[in-house]
Structures are given as C-alpha cells and as structure tokens.
Design an enzyme around this catalytic site. Structure first.
Site, PDB file in Angstrom:
ATOM      1  N   THR A 108       0.874  -1.172   0.000  1.00 13.14           N
ATOM      2  CA  THR A 108       0.000   0.000   0.000  1.00 13.14           C
ATOM      3  C   THR A 108       0.912   1.222   0.000  1.00 13.14           C
ATOM      4  O   THR A 108       2.005   1.181   0.560  1.00 13.14           O
ATOM      5  CB  THR A 108      -0.932   0.056   1.228  1.00 13.14           C
ATOM      6  OG1 THR A 108      -0.124   0.221   2.384  1.00 13.14           O
ATOM      7  CG2 THR A 108      -1.770  -1.177   1.344  1.00 13.14           C
TER       8      THR A 108
ATOM      9  N   GLU B  11      -5.658  -4.161   0.601  1.00  9.53           N
ATOM     10  CA  GLU B  11      -5.822  -5.278   1.551  1.00  9.53           C
ATOM     11  C   GLU B  11      -6.933  -6.234   1.139  1.00  9.53           C
ATOM     12  O   GLU B  11      -7.104  -7.291   1.733  1.00  9.53           O
ATOM     13  CB  GLU B  11      -6.150  -4.718   2.954  1.00  9.53           C
ATOM     14  CG  GLU B  11      -5.015  -4.011   3.662  1.00  9.53           C
ATOM     15  CD  GLU B  11      -4.870  -2.543   3.263  1.00  9.53           C
ATOM     16  OE1 GLU B  11      -5.392  -2.150   2.194  1.00  9.53           O
ATOM     17  OE2 GLU B  11      -4.249  -1.790   4.032  1.00  9.53           O
TER      18      GLU B  11
ATOM     19  N   LYS C  80     -12.778  16.143  14.036  1.00  8.08           N
ATOM     20  CA  LYS C  80     -13.575  16.012  15.258  1.00  8.08           C
ATOM     21  C   LYS C  80     -13.632  17.360  15.937  1.00  8.08           C
ATOM     22  O   LYS C  80     -12.668  17.806  16.538  1.00  8.08           O
ATOM     23  CB  LYS C  80     -12.958  14.953  16.157  1.00  8.08           C
ATOM     24  CG  LYS C  80     -12.945  13.604  15.478  1.00  8.08           C
ATOM     25  CD  LYS C  80     -12.143  12.557  16.212  1.00  8.08           C
ATOM     26  CE  LYS C  80     -12.105  11.278  15.385  1.00  8.08           C
ATOM     27  NZ  LYS C  80     -10.932  11.184  14.502  1.00  8.08           N
TER      28      LYS C  80
ATOM     29  N   TRP D  85     -18.544  15.173  14.351  1.00 12.39           N
ATOM     30  CA  TRP D  85     -17.656  14.865  13.235  1.00 12.39           C
ATOM     31  C   TRP D  85     -18.002  15.716  12.019  1.00 12.39           C
ATOM     32  O   TRP D  85     -19.176  15.886  11.678  1.00 12.39           O
ATOM     33  CB  TRP D  85     -17.768  13.382  12.848  1.00 12.39           C
ATOM     34  CG  TRP D  85     -17.066  12.467  13.788  1.00 12.39           C
ATOM     35  CD1 TRP D  85     -16.530  12.792  15.005  1.00 12.39           C
ATOM     36  CD2 TRP D  85     -16.830  11.062  13.603  1.00 12.39           C
ATOM     37  NE1 TRP D  85     -15.973  11.684  15.579  1.00 12.39           N
ATOM     38  CE2 TRP D  85     -16.136  10.603  14.746  1.00 12.39           C
ATOM     39  CE3 TRP D  85     -17.117  10.163  12.584  1.00 12.39           C
ATOM     40  CZ2 TRP D  85     -15.737   9.290  14.892  1.00 12.39           C
ATOM     41  CZ3 TRP D  85     -16.719   8.839  12.728  1.00 12.39           C
ATOM     42  CH2 TRP D  85     -16.032   8.401  13.875  1.00 12.39           C
TER      43      TRP D  85
HETATM   44  P1  ADP Z   1      -3.630   3.709  -1.046  1.00 12.51           P
HETATM   45  O1  ADP Z   1      -3.637   3.791   0.446  1.00 12.51           O
HETATM   46  O2  ADP Z   1      -2.381   3.364  -1.683  1.00 12.51           O
HETATM   47  O3  ADP Z   1      -4.393   4.799  -1.734  1.00 12.51           O
HETATM   48  P2  ADP Z   1      -5.592   1.732  -1.791  1.00 12.51           P
HETATM   49  O4  ADP Z   1      -5.545   1.768  -3.227  1.00 12.51           O
HETATM   50  O5  ADP Z   1      -5.631   0.453  -1.076  1.00 12.51           O
HETATM   51  O6  ADP Z   1      -4.354   2.375  -1.276  1.00 12.51           O
HETATM   52  O7  ADP Z   1      -6.698   2.717  -1.305  1.00 12.51           O
HETATM   53  C1  ADP Z   1      -7.818   2.267  -0.662  1.00 12.51           C
HETATM   54  C2  ADP Z   1      -8.616   3.448  -0.222  1.00 12.51           C
HETATM   55  O8  ADP Z   1      -8.994   4.243  -1.333  1.00 12.51           O
HETATM   56  C3  ADP Z   1      -9.906   3.060   0.427  1.00 12.51           C
HETATM   57  O9  ADP Z   1      -9.728   2.687   1.767  1.00 12.51           O
HETATM   58  C4  ADP Z   1     -10.725   4.330   0.245  1.00 12.51           C
HETATM   59  O10 ADP Z   1     -10.400   5.284   1.228  1.00 12.51           O
HETATM   60  C5  ADP Z   1     -10.249   4.851  -1.086  1.00 12.51           C
HETATM   61  N1  ADP Z   1     -11.194   4.447  -2.131  1.00 12.51           N
HETATM   62  C6  ADP Z   1     -11.151   3.360  -2.924  1.00 12.51           C
HETATM   63  N2  ADP Z   1     -12.196   3.336  -3.767  1.00 12.51           N
HETATM   64  C7  ADP Z   1     -12.931   4.427  -3.511  1.00 12.51           C
HETATM   65  C8  ADP Z   1     -14.147   4.976  -4.047  1.00 12.51           C
HETATM   66  N3  ADP Z   1     -14.812   4.395  -5.022  1.00 12.51           N
HETATM   67  N4  ADP Z   1     -14.605   6.135  -3.518  1.00 12.51           N
HETATM   68  C9  ADP Z   1     -13.932   6.763  -2.522  1.00 12.51           C
HETATM   69  N5  ADP Z   1     -12.791   6.302  -1.988  1.00 12.51           N
HETATM   70  C10 ADP Z   1     -12.291   5.142  -2.462  1.00 12.51           C
END
Ligand code: ADP
Length: 550
Positions: free
Chosen positions: A179, A323, A433, A438
């Site tokens: 990640t 993940e 917060k 929130w």
């Molecule tokens: P990185 O942390 O490298 O960006 P990821 O690709 O695993 O890694 O990112 C996952 C995160 O991206 C999710 O937990 C979420 O916050 C965001 N995300 C993924 N898809 C969407 C979506 N369709 N709309 C909004 N946020 C998204």
C-alpha cells in the site's frame, strides 16, 4: 496436501488456453503493438516459466515487476505464480527510498523492468545495498548499451513451449503489493492463490465486475496497483479479449484503443475518465462498443455517471483496498430500485455500492456500537471474507492496529442506507472532530470544489485547544479566479448548505494539492505544517466556530 483440486490460478490459464485459444491479447508496447492469441500466450507463459526455473527461481521466491500495462507484463501474471513463485508488482511512481525499502523488505531476486522505467529504477538502485544481488530483465527485444540487464525476448527465447504446471497449495502466496503508505512505511499485502481465486470468482458474478467471452477488456488502472484490480485474472477466467494500453497512456491513446479494438469493459480512477471526457469535447470519439466503465480508487462524481449514461455506457462505481485484492463493493442498481426516478438512481449509483457476494461488513461508531443503516449515522467500516488479507507482511505492529477478531478495519468512515449501499464519508484519520461532532473533510472539499473558480481543494483538521480540531481549507484557484473575492464567495456558498460550525476556520490559497503515488490527495504534509493551531488564529470568520455549549 495439495491434490490438484485446490483454489489456484492454474485452472484459469488452462481454461483460456484450451477453450479460447484463438481469442486475442493486444498490447500497446513501447516497441509497437503486440498482438497474439491465448494459445500463443500460453506458450510464452510456459517459456517464461522454464526461463525462471533456469534462472534458479524456486517455489516461494519473490519476482518483482516494475512495469506498465503490457502483454509481457501479463505473461508474468500467470507464469510466476503458477510455478509457485510470488509475483511482486512495484509501483514505479513511488519515491526512490520507498522502492529501495520495498525491494529489500520483499527480498526480491529478479526484477522485470519496462524500458521506459529503466532509468527511474537505475536511479533508485544506484549504490544501494537493498539492490545487491538483484538481476534485471528488460521488457523488450534488446537492451540498450550501458544497462546491466537481459532482454525479455532473449530471456525466454530458447525455452520449450510447454511446462508441467505443478500442484500448488492454495495458501501459497501468489502475489504481493504494497500500500502506498500515506502514513509511515509502505505495508506489504500478500495475495495467496486462494485469495486471488475467490476474488476472481466473485468478480465474475453479475454483482461483481463481470467479464465474459464476448468482452474486450482494457485495464487502464495500472497492473502495479493491486493487479489492475484483478482484471487480468478475471478477463482470463472469463475468456475475454485483453487490451493493454502500455506506458503512460494519454486520453488520445485510450480513445483510439477503445475504437480500434472494440473495448467493452474498461476500468480506472476518476482522473483517467475526466481526461477522456475532456478529450471527447474536442474530438469525435466513437464509444459505441463500450458497455461498462469501472471507476474506483476515489469517488466518482455524479456528473461522470450521467455523462457515460448519455452515451449508453454503464459506469460501475467500485470501492476497494489493497488489503482486499481489491474489490469490496460495486454500485449496481438493486432490482427494487429499477422503477425509481433517474435522479434517485444516480444518487444511489454515486455511492460506493453494495458488497459483492462473499464478503461481510459491519460499521462501528466512536462508542464501539454498530450504526443504524439509515444513511445518516456514520462509523468505521470493518470487512471480512476470503480475499481480505488477514495480516501485513512482517508488520506485527500494523497488524495490531488494522485487524480485530478476524475483521479488517478499513480506516474508511461510511454511512449505510436502508438498501445496504455504503457511502464513504471520509478516511478515519481525515475526519475532523470538532466539539464532539464529526465533520467530513471529503464533503467540505467537494462542496468547495463545486465553486466554478476552484480548481482543487483539500480540507484538514487542525488541532484546536477548545474544539479539539477545526477544519482549514486549502484551495487551488482556477485560472480565471478573482483571488480578492474568492474566499468570501466560497464562504457564502458553504453557508447556504452547512451549519456554521462546519465552516473552515481559514481558507488558504496553494498552488497545488500534494498527491500520493496513487494520485490521491496527500494531507500529511499540510497537516504537519499546520500542526500548530496558532498559525490560523486571527483568520477565523466571526461566525465560523461552533456554538459554545461548555
Ligand atoms: P492507497 O492507500 O495506496 O491509496 P488503496 O488503493 O488500497 O491504497 O486505497 C484504498 C482506499 O482508497 C480506500 O480505503 C478508500 O479510502 C479509497 N477508495 C477506494 N475506492 C474508492 C471509491 N470508489 N470512492 C472513494 N474512496 C475510495
């Protein structure tokens, strides 16, 4: 003991080779278009497997790729895991020190490199201990002078076109992806064969991101980013034609591949589609073959859903995480909503969707209670299922933070409506917060970006003695913006829709919003810079702070 019936990637390769030998794989490589069939693909994957054996790669060894979306990269997708080794894709957009850390942490022995990225990798590898003993294969016909690597075509040239693919335990790691680590060092996520198998089967269902043998599938999302959301595996299992857009595809390349290859299913982050939409304004692009565009990684705006609808293309909004291999939810319209008004449907489809079959979720609020599914209450999303990782690679402290009783704590703050649609409100670490309530930073950002003269905006929580945190907005003014009036105009606009305690304590101009290696807004630097709340004192508009109730 494995008996050849385990949940591994091998049957997907078998199916494509034997049932769809004539179906095409097309790729815009740096050295021109490559075009062949699954039959030839299977031969080349077997040659690569033999070459890996000869190179000394054994079951459990890690093989890295530093590549764009190409057919040669796709050859590693089956050859490496199906001999029992582990395919470790590296994001070439990461800073050099992250790349060094990742190669060392993963203990990579061999790296396949796209020629257009050779210089970037050489820079990261120069004089570094982490790269000692690592060999390189350059994805092409030949290696330019001065580069210490073997050419891919030479690497596989003299190898036999068959391979006795072994039985592999389904718990054997097949892949690995880090990640991007918006906080701290990158965290490695291993994908076992069973995880990739179950992810593939779930995405093939009608409520996943289905692909069939009459589809032409083009992953624009990079193959170094969670296996291009698993599409190369899903498309192979479904017997679809593959189209790979190659190094740094521009909107023009994407448009012409859609037209020339007859793409039916494609996927990428919102910025890719904003680029294509812009390109279509000036150019006549035929999107008539396109059925489905999968959009994820960040939120897809409603206007994008409508734009594609107007052209007869269904936009499927998907949510997922590294993940989770990565698909979690997809915004299919449920049967009971088919008769609803179009605007209501679009509003639903703009949410992050309903969980694909095979996963479970729960949403927990600040008091540790499950939230109501009323579309209003929000809390942190927890998920579990066969393709959700159970732990990070060699990171016990991160495991403790992110996993609880078999659930992955996603770090996403969501609402759930009575139909079960998830809506991401914020990242847990970004939600502000203020005075016990929130505030969604994402919602404020979107509200600010709705102003015509705002190019980009991001909102962070800045520590505040009395209110715990207060929102501060950073705005990139558009080219034609009047900087003297813009701040007042934004405040006026926000006042119309939000209670006054939501209004940012300050709105500052910046030239660009910092981005992570995956193109998302990075708030880390801004947060560090504004950790001292005295920086914003004096700028607070009189009516911005929350009502005092203490
Ligand atoms: P990185 O942390 O490298 O960006 P990821 O690709 O695993 O890694 O990112 C996952 C995160 O991206 C999710 O937990 C979420 O916050 C965001 N995300 C993924 N898809 C969407 C979506 N369709 N709309 C909004 N946020 C998204």
């Amino acid at each position: 003991m494995p008996g050849g019936h385990d949940q591994t990637l091998r049957p997907f390769l078998w199916r494509a080779e034997n049932l769809y030998a004539d179906t095409e794989i097309v790729s815009r490589n740096h050295d021109g278009m490559q075009r062949y069939t699954y039959g030839e693909y299977a031969d080349r994957a077997a040659k690569l497997a033999n070459a890996l054996d000869e190179h000394g790669i054994e079951q459990g060894d890690r093989v890295a790729t530093f590549c764009w979306n190409t057919s040669r990269h796709f050859e590693t997708y089956f050859a490496v895991p199906t001999i029992g080794a582990q395919l470790h894709t590296i994001n070439p957009l990461l800073p050099d020190d992250h790349i060094r850390f990742i190669v060392d942490n993963a203990d990579d022995e061999l790296v396949f490199v796209d020629p257009s990225l050779a210089e970037k990798l050489a820079g990261a590898a120069a004089d570094s201990e982490e790269f000692e003993g690592v060999d390189f294969v350059l994805m092409g016909e030949e290696v330019p002078e001065g580069i210490d690597a073997v050419a891919y075509e030479e690497f596989i040239a003299d190898q036999p076109t068959d391979y006795d693919w072994p039985d592999i335990d389904e718990d054997q790691p097949a892949g690995m992806c880090y990640t991007s680590g918006t906080t701290g060092r990158p965290k490695g996520v291993e994908y076992t064969h069973q995880m990739l198998w179950s992810h593939t089967m779930a995405t093939l269902t009608p409520q996943g991101i289905p692909m069939a043998d009459d589809d032409v599938v083009m992953p624009v999302v990079p193959m170094f980013h969670v296996n291009a959301w698993g599409m190369p595996f899903t498309a192979t299992a479904g017997g679809s034609k593959h189209v790979y857009p190659g190094p740094s595809p521009e909107p023009e390349d994407i448009a012409s591949l859609i037209e020339e290859e007859g793409v039916t299913v494609t996927a990428g982050v919102p910025t890719v589609w904003l680029g294509l939409m812009d390109y279509c304004k000036e150019n006549d692009v035929d999107l008539s073959t396109l059925d489905t565009v999968i959009v994820g990684g960040s939120a897809a705006p409603e206007s994008m859903i409508r734009w594609f609808d107007d052209r007869g293309v269904e936009l499927l909004h998907a949510w997922g995480m590294t993940e989770m291999s990565p698909i979690g939810s997809v915004s299919h319209l449920k049967g009971n909503l088919e008769d609803e008004a179009y605007d209501t449907q679009v509003e639903k489809r703009a949410k992050q969707g309903i969980m694909v079959p095979g996963l479970e979720f729960k949403v927990i609020d600040e008091d540790g209670e499950r939230i109501e599914w009323d579309g209003e209450e929000f809390g942190e999303l927890y998920v579990r299922g066969p393709w959700v990782t159970k732990e990070y690679f060699q990171r016990p402290e991160a495991n403790e933070e992110d996993f609880e009783d078999g659930w992955l704590k996603t770090g996403d703050v969501v609402t759930v409506d009575p139909d079960g649609y998830l809506k991401i409100v914020d990242r847990a670490k970004d939600v502000i917060k203020s005075g016990g309530e929130w505030i969604s930073s994402v919602e404020l950002e979107n509200a600010i970006m709705a102003h015509d003269d705002v190019a980009e905006a991001t909102v962070i929580g800045v520590p505040h003695e009395k209110w715990q945190e207060r929102p501060v907005a950073f705005v990139v003014p558009g080219e034609d913006a009047d900087r003297d009036t813009l701040v007042d105009e934004v405040y006026d606009m926000l006042r119309e829709d939000y209670p006054k305690w939501w209004l940012p304590d300050d709105i500052e101009f910046i030239e660009e919003v910092p981005k992570t290696a995956t193109g998302k807004f990075s708030k880390k630097d801004l947060r560090e810079e504004y950790a001292d709340q005295s920086l914003v004192e004096g700028n607070v508009p009189e009516d911005a702070a929350p009502e005092s109730d203490d």
